[in-house]
Design a protein around this motif. Structure first.
Motif, PDB file in Angstrom:
ATOM      1  N   ASP A 187      25.665  51.790  51.342  1.00  0.00           N
ATOM      2  CA  ASP A 187      27.011  51.888  50.767  1.00  0.00           C
ATOM      3  C   ASP A 187      28.080  52.241  51.797  1.00  0.00           C
ATOM      4  O   ASP A 187      29.189  52.610  51.464  1.00  0.00           O
ATOM      5  CB  ASP A 187      27.018  52.868  49.581  1.00  0.00           C
ATOM      6  N   TYR A 192      29.245  47.442  52.306  1.00  0.00           N
ATOM      7  CA  TYR A 192      30.330  47.000  51.429  1.00  0.00           C
ATOM      8  C   TYR A 192      30.839  45.618  51.850  1.00  0.00           C
ATOM      9  O   TYR A 192      31.013  44.722  51.026  1.00  0.00           O
ATOM     10  CB  TYR A 192      31.468  48.027  51.468  1.00  0.00           C
ATOM     11  N   TYR A 210      23.573  42.996  43.665  1.00  0.00           N
ATOM     12  CA  TYR A 210      23.376  44.444  43.540  1.00  0.00           C
ATOM     13  C   TYR A 210      23.840  45.142  44.810  1.00  0.00           C
ATOM     14  O   TYR A 210      23.429  44.776  45.908  1.00  0.00           O
ATOM     15  CB  TYR A 210      21.894  44.772  43.298  1.00  0.00           C
ATOM     16  N   ASP A 216      28.097  57.709  44.683  1.00  0.00           N
ATOM     17  CA  ASP A 216      28.823  56.980  43.634  1.00  0.00           C
ATOM     18  C   ASP A 216      30.226  56.547  44.064  1.00  0.00           C
ATOM     19  O   ASP A 216      30.645  55.426  43.785  1.00  0.00           O
ATOM     20  CB  ASP A 216      28.931  57.834  42.359  1.00  0.00           C
ATOM     21  N   LEU A 219      29.885  53.475  46.098  1.00  0.00           N
ATOM     22  CA  LEU A 219      29.416  52.329  45.304  1.00  0.00           C
ATOM     23  C   LEU A 219      30.539  51.788  44.420  1.00  0.00           C
ATOM     24  O   LEU A 219      30.702  50.584  44.274  1.00  0.00           O
ATOM     25  CB  LEU A 219      28.220  52.754  44.444  1.00  0.00           C
ATOM     26  N   ASP A 220      31.339  52.717  43.859  1.00  0.00           N
ATOM     27  CA  ASP A 220      32.396  52.321  42.924  1.00  0.00           C
ATOM     28  C   ASP A 220      33.391  51.324  43.523  1.00  0.00           C
ATOM     29  O   ASP A 220      33.990  50.537  42.798  1.00  0.00           O
ATOM     30  CB  ASP A 220      33.166  53.561  42.435  1.00  0.00           C
ATOM     31  N   SER A 223      32.677  47.823  42.442  1.00  0.00           N
ATOM     32  CA  SER A 223      32.256  47.631  41.050  1.00  0.00           C
ATOM     33  C   SER A 223      32.891  46.424  40.364  1.00  0.00           C
ATOM     34  O   SER A 223      32.413  45.986  39.332  1.00  0.00           O
ATOM     35  CB  SER A 223      32.506  48.901  40.236  1.00  0.00           C
ATOM     36  N   ASP A 224      33.948  45.865  40.946  1.00  0.00           N
ATOM     37  CA  ASP A 224      34.526  44.670  40.305  1.00  0.00           C
ATOM     38  C   ASP A 224      33.944  43.355  40.820  1.00  0.00           C
ATOM     39  O   ASP A 224      34.269  42.294  40.307  1.00  0.00           O
ATOM     40  CB  ASP A 224      36.064  44.664  40.437  1.00  0.00           C
ATOM     41  N   LEU A 227      27.120  44.558  40.906  1.00  0.00           N
ATOM     42  CA  LEU A 227      26.511  45.612  40.087  1.00  0.00           C
ATOM     43  C   LEU A 227      26.155  46.725  41.049  1.00  0.00           C
ATOM     44  O   LEU A 227      25.596  46.473  42.114  1.00  0.00           O
ATOM     45  CB  LEU A 227      25.231  45.086  39.425  1.00  0.00           C
ATOM     46  N   THR A 228      26.480  47.957  40.697  1.00  0.00           N
ATOM     47  CA  THR A 228      26.183  49.037  41.631  1.00  0.00           C
ATOM     48  C   THR A 228      24.978  49.829  41.141  1.00  0.00           C
ATOM     49  O   THR A 228      24.730  49.915  39.942  1.00  0.00           O
ATOM     50  CB  THR A 228      27.402  49.967  41.794  1.00  0.00           C
TER      51      THR A 228
END
Ligand SMILES: [Zn+2]
Ligand SMILES: [Zn+2]
Length: 368
Positions: A187, A192, A210, A216, A219-220, A223-224, A227-228
């Motif tokens: 991450d 990314y 994925y 988090d 990862l967020d 998210s668009d 899938l995280t």
């Protein structure tokens, strides 16, 4: 020679301040006198650079002893933008032009250069690996290894061209079909940017992509378009994906390399491809029998070629992609006026022990 900044000149010569790492956690200033600019070369002044995980290994002394001994002292930083402040004969770029610096200078002659591409050159010079990087006030560099920053791309986004080009190269290496299931482990910024490349270059839809990590907040960011999955908090979900991925990118390395490589091997379906970008020290134990029994392909991917920078600049013309690249810039940046500032920036950017462990984004440093 064309430079009129009195503070950096002595008897008509340029005095560069070089911030070199002499031993782990310790930078010192070295003065270098630049007498002239060779033909085909530019005198450049770094403006902004990102701190890469590969440099953190030097900073923290996590490289092999021989490499530390033979390569230090060395100026770190290899991802960034500089300004043309002087030029040698047979160059075209004007003073004031801002350029992305390609940290790689290949030999152009070896077997790998001729058959595989310049990123595989075995006699290359690469900034902050076996050559001085951007952590200095001035340096000489071949014009052929820089690319002007297009007016539509802000310099802080342009500073991410190198890591994005590495991601685009790795993505091409994987030869992904758009219906394949892909996982990116890692991450950090490279992970990314890999997920972004898989999404925007290979056109893999979010439901088949994925993005796997441990923080988090990091990862967020994706998210668009992916899938995280948090591999610490969602162990069951991770296990449920075992044997289902067509392609897995490993982009962690460091202390976690053993865990992430074995996760990648577990996630792949028979005949799947694992593209490894992470680097670490020494030997890593991996589940060799799984590789054999599943007939997996394990392939390294390193650096990038000039063509990838041009590809990245075309991608960055797109508003949405540019916005997504901008997201991976850390909220915190540092102005580097002395070695203490640089040390502070590196300590912050350490994703294993520094504040960047939980705070997402590439940490950028600016030179006044
Ligand atoms: Zn890098
Ligand atoms: Zn070569």
């Amino acid at each position: 020679m064309v430079m009129r900044n009195t503070t950096s000149m002595e008897n008509g010569r340029i005095i560069a301040q070089e911030y070199c790492l002499v031993k782990p956690f310790t930078f010192i200033v070295r003065k270098r006198v630049i007498e002239s600019i060779p033909d085909g070369n530019l005198l450049l002044k770094p403006i902004v650079a990102g701190i890469c995980g590969s440099e953190m290994l030097y900073f923290k002394g996590q490289k092999e002893r021989e490499k530390l001994d033979s390569r230090l002292p060395m100026c770190l930083l290899h991802e960034g933008v500089a300004e043309v402040v002087g030029s040698g004969k047979r160059t075209k770029l004007k003073k004031g032009t801002r350029v992305i610096v390609n940290p790689l200078i290949p030999c152009g002659k070896c077997w790998a250069c001729r058959n595989l591409g310049e990123n595989m050159c075995q006699n290359s010079r690469f900034m902050a690996a076996n050559a001085d990087g951007l952590a200095r006030t001035f340096f000489i560099y071949p014009e052929a290894r820089v690319i002007p920053v297009p007016p539509s791309i802000p310099i802080e986004v342009a500073a991410l061209s190198e890591p994005f080009s590495v991601a685009v190269n790795a993505c091409e290496t994987a030869e992904i079909q758009k219906y394949e299931k892909v996982a990116v482990i890692g991450d950090g910024p490279i992970g990314y940017l890999l997920a972004l490349a898989v999404s925007s270059v290979s056109n893999v839809p979010p439901e088949n992509l994925y993005f796997i990590g441990v923080i988090d907040e990091k990862l967020d960011l994706a998210s668009d378009f992916a899938l995280t999955l948090n591999s610490v908090k969602e162990k069951m979900r991770l296990n449920s994906l075992n044997g289902k991925m067509d392609v897995v990118f490993e982009a962690v390395g460091g202390m976690a390399h053993e865990i992430t490589l074995n996760q990648a091997i577990g996630l792949l379906r028979p005949g799947g491809r694992c593209i490894v970008l992470g680097i670490s020290k020494g030997k890593i134990p991996i589940m060799m029998t799984s590789i054999v029994n599943k007939g997996l392909i394990l392939k390294g991917s390193t650096r990038s070629r000039m063509e990838h920078y041009h590809k990245v600049l075309r991608l960055l013309e797109d508003n949405e992609i540019r916005g997504r690249v901008r997201r991976i810039i850390s909220d915190r940046s540092f102005m580097i006026k002395n070695v203490k500032d640089l040390e502070e920036a590196f300590r912050y950017a350490d994703t294993e022990e520094g504040e960047a462990k939980t705070k997402p984004g590439r940490v950028l440093v600016y030179f006044p």
